[in-house]
Design a protein around this motif. Structure first.
Motif, PDB file in Angstrom:
ATOM      1  N   ASP A  80      -7.523   2.366  -2.437  1.00 34.89           N
ATOM      2  CA  ASP A  80      -7.072   2.443  -1.046  1.00 34.89           C
ATOM      3  C   ASP A  80      -6.289   3.730  -0.813  1.00 34.89           C
ATOM      4  N   GLU A  81      -6.053   4.022   0.459  1.00 34.52           N
ATOM      5  CA  GLU A  81      -5.407   5.265   0.845  1.00 34.52           C
ATOM      6  C   GLU A  81      -4.031   5.440   0.219  1.00 34.52           C
ATOM      7  N   GLN A 107      -6.577  14.197  -5.804  1.00 32.88           N
ATOM      8  CA  GLN A 107      -6.843  13.840  -4.412  1.00 32.88           C
ATOM      9  C   GLN A 107      -8.159  14.476  -3.978  1.00 32.88           C
TER      10      GLN A 107
END
Length: 242
Positions: free
Chosen positions: A46-47, A59
């Motif tokens: 998830d973010e 990232q």
């Protein structure tokens, strides 16, 4: 990312390699999500999750799409011990994005070249099922007649395969009778040059003029334009020029 994204795809988006490579990284226990080792490629990220590889946070990279008019004398490689590489024509700000060519042109071939760090986009452009045609203009060492052009169009056997261009046309440009347009539906190493040689010709100049419906018209050799993914796909599918 409401439902999250698969860990293997997340790592690929971070520039760590294609699916097989990142799955090897995961299975070797080098990946942690929020401090815990994760061994499942399908694990959903998830973010808000912190993902690390070998202790360093990773990232997703920003995706960059560049269209260049490749000059002769440059190689389509990330590094080369003997010849200048195509990325050397780009400003310093692009170096960190690790751009790679979408389909290679050999050292002496000129013309349209796409550079990106989006592996998914590259695979879509190159996959035969997309049937994205590529047009090359070749200057031959001597005149070619219609009979030889028809023979070329009917197919040439290379490496045990019959390779057939989508079209072969003699162009109305000087020197007369020596320029041909060859349109290919698939990419094989040095395909145009090798097909010409099998018919008794040598290619003196080779320029890729079109990828899909995107044409090379005004962009000078060695120069480039940056596009968005959408702009580039639109040019390839619907028509555009650089």
């Amino acid at each position: 990312m409401n439902e999250g994204i698969r860990l293997n795809r997340f790592l690929a988006m971070c520039g760590l390699g294609a699916r097989r490579k990142v799955e090897d990284i995961i299975s070797s226990g080098r990946v942690k999500v929020d401090g815990k080792v994760v061994l499942m490629p399908a694990y959903r990220v998830d973010e808000g999750n912190e993902v690390t590889v070998d202790g360093s946070r990773v990232q997703p990279e920003s995706k960059v799409y560049v269209v260049m008019n490749k000059p002769a004398g440059w190689v389509c490689s990330v590094s080369d011990p003997f010849d200048p590489v195509i990325a050397g024509l780009l400003p310093e700000k692009y170096r960190s994005f690790r751009l790679f060519p979408v389909g290679r042109l050999d050292r002496e071939t000129e013309g349209l070249l796409i550079l990106t760090n989006d592996g998914t986009f590259a695979q879509e452009v190159l996959h035969p099922s997309r049937r994205i045609l590529r047009e090359y203009h070749a200057l031959l060492d001597r005149e070619i007649n219609r009979k030889s052009a028809r023979e070329w169009l009917s197919g040439v056997e290379l490496d045990g395969r019959l390779l057939k261009p989508a079209s072969v046309l003699i162009l109305d440009r000087e020197p007369a009778g020596r320029w041909v347009s060859v349109v290919l539906a698939e990419g094989v190493k040095r395909e145009v040059r090798r097909m010409a040689q099998s018919l008794g010709f040598e290619v003196e100049v080779l320029v890729r003029k079109r990828i899909g419906k995107m044409e090379l018209k005004e962009l000078p050799a060695g120069k480039f334009v940056e596009m968005s993914r959408g702009e580039l796909w639109n040019a390839i599918r619907s028509g555009g020029s650089v």
